[in-house]
Design a protein around this motif. Structure first.
Motif, PDB file in Angstrom:
ATOM      1  N   SER A 192      -3.347   2.958   4.376  1.00  0.00           N
ATOM      2  CA  SER A 192      -1.968   2.223   4.241  1.00  0.00           C
ATOM      3  C   SER A 192      -1.951   0.709   4.715  1.00  0.00           C
ATOM      4  CB  SER A 192      -0.805   2.828   4.804  1.00  0.00           C
ATOM      5  OG  SER A 192      -0.622   4.268   4.298  1.00  0.00           O
ATOM      6  N   CYS A 211       0.797  -1.050  -0.032  1.00  0.00           N
ATOM      7  CA  CYS A 211      -0.011  -0.005  -0.116  1.00  0.00           C
ATOM      8  C   CYS A 211       0.929   1.262  -0.061  1.00  0.00           C
ATOM      9  CB  CYS A 211      -0.863  -0.005   1.127  1.00  0.00           C
ATOM     10  SG  CYS A 211      -2.473  -1.117   1.025  1.00  0.00           S
ATOM     11  N   TYR A 217      -7.159   0.819  -5.090  1.00  0.00           N
ATOM     12  CA  TYR A 217      -7.216  -0.215  -5.498  1.00  0.00           C
ATOM     13  C   TYR A 217      -6.209  -0.775  -5.988  1.00  0.00           C
ATOM     14  CZ  TYR A 217     -12.012   0.695  -4.126  1.00  0.00           C
ATOM     15  OH  TYR A 217     -13.013   1.205  -3.689  1.00  0.00           O
ATOM     16  N   LEU A 218      -5.877  -2.141  -6.053  1.00  0.00           N
ATOM     17  CA  LEU A 218      -4.436  -2.993  -6.672  1.00  0.00           C
ATOM     18  C   LEU A 218      -5.217  -3.941  -7.129  1.00  0.00           C
ATOM     19  CD1 LEU A 218      -2.132  -1.988  -3.697  1.00  0.00           C
ATOM     20  CD2 LEU A 218      -2.126  -0.772  -5.958  1.00  0.00           C
ATOM     21  N   TYR A 275      -7.231  -6.061  -4.360  1.00  0.00           N
ATOM     22  CA  TYR A 275      -6.788  -5.573  -2.970  1.00  0.00           C
ATOM     23  C   TYR A 275      -7.364  -3.948  -2.926  1.00  0.00           C
ATOM     24  CZ  TYR A 275      -3.575  -9.194  -2.658  1.00  0.00           C
ATOM     25  OH  TYR A 275      -2.740 -10.439  -2.609  1.00  0.00           O
ATOM     26  N   HIS A 276      -7.634  -3.387  -1.686  1.00  0.00           N
ATOM     27  CA  HIS A 276      -7.908  -2.194  -1.573  1.00  0.00           C
ATOM     28  C   HIS A 276      -7.096  -1.749  -0.193  1.00  0.00           C
ATOM     29  CE1 HIS A 276     -11.225  -2.615   1.382  1.00  0.00           C
ATOM     30  NE2 HIS A 276     -10.860  -1.681   1.816  1.00  0.00           N
ATOM     31  N   CYS A 277      -6.423  -0.552  -0.273  1.00  0.00           N
ATOM     32  CA  CYS A 277      -5.862   0.210   0.819  1.00  0.00           C
ATOM     33  C   CYS A 277      -6.514   1.280   1.360  1.00  0.00           C
ATOM     34  CB  CYS A 277      -4.475   0.658   0.231  1.00  0.00           C
ATOM     35  SG  CYS A 277      -3.329  -0.527  -0.474  1.00  0.00           S
ATOM     36  N   GLU A 278      -6.610   0.949   2.627  1.00  0.00           N
ATOM     37  CA  GLU A 278      -7.077   2.231   3.426  1.00  0.00           C
ATOM     38  C   GLU A 278      -6.372   2.577   4.741  1.00  0.00           C
ATOM     39  OE1 GLU A 278     -11.458   2.558   4.946  1.00  0.00           O
ATOM     40  OE2 GLU A 278     -11.606   0.866   3.070  1.00  0.00           O
ATOM     41  N   LEU A 336      -3.558  -2.960   3.958  1.00  0.00           N
ATOM     42  CA  LEU A 336      -3.769  -3.820   2.761  1.00  0.00           C
ATOM     43  C   LEU A 336      -5.201  -4.764   3.056  1.00  0.00           C
ATOM     44  CD1 LEU A 336      -2.843  -4.420  -0.263  1.00  0.00           C
ATOM     45  CD2 LEU A 336      -1.495  -6.238   0.445  1.00  0.00           C
ATOM     46  N   ARG A 345      -8.425   5.834  -0.250  1.00  0.00           N
ATOM     47  CA  ARG A 345      -8.343   4.523  -0.730  1.00  0.00           C
ATOM     48  C   ARG A 345      -7.788   4.349  -2.146  1.00  0.00           C
ATOM     49  NH1 ARG A 345     -13.589   0.787  -0.361  1.00  0.00           N
ATOM     50  NH2 ARG A 345     -13.357   1.153   1.996  1.00  0.00           N
TER      51      ARG A 345
END
Length: 145
Positions: free
Chosen positions: A118, A94, A102-103, A113-116, A120, A100
């Motif tokens: 920092s 992240c 998205y990966l 994946y999503h990062c919030e 994962l 937010r």
């Protein structure tokens, strides 16, 4: 212990190919990783299904129902088994941001994946959908691997 993609057959007393049979027909099971998805028995096989938008699978009633809360606790358990294997490829990292992000999953486009803040989180697209890296959404027309 059986190999992946095999199950132990009690009658034959050995491992055989294929997923574990599912009985009785149309019986439903909780998805351990998602509040709005569940498994149902169809032709002896567990098939991943999704509740209508806004509904969650209710374990007691064994069907989709209006959720008692708007928060799905399963999203924050971070269980490793709730994400597909990366097949030796590194999971994304992240970026340091409060937004937010998205990966894509490195080896299975049914996942993303999503990062919030920092952190994962691994997510799964609904049945029949794949993660589209161009639109950052799950897409039913995406020809992804």
């Amino acid at each position: 212990m059986c190999f992946p993609d095999q199950h132990y057959d009690e009658n034959l007393k050995k491992c055989i190919n294929g997923p574990c049979p599912c009985y009785p027909e149309e019986y439903t099971y909780e998805d351990p990783c998602s509040c709005d998805m569940f498994y149902e028995c169809k032709n002896g096989v567990k098939v991943l299904s999704m509740c209508e938008q806004g509904y969650h699978y209710n374990v007691t009633m064994r069907r989709c129902a209006s959720p008692c809360s708007d928060i799905c606790p399963k999203l924050f358990l971070r269980k490793p088994e709730c994400c597909a294997s990366t097949r030796g490829k590194p999971a994304p990292v992240c970026p340091a941001t409060k937004y937010r992000v998205y990966l894509p999953h490195p080896s299975d486009s049914k996942w993303f994946y999503h990062c919030e803040n920092s952190v994962l989180y691994c997510n799964r697209c609904p049945p029949g959908y794949r993660w589209n890296i161009d639109t950052d959404t799950c897409d039913d027309s995406c020809m992804c691997p």
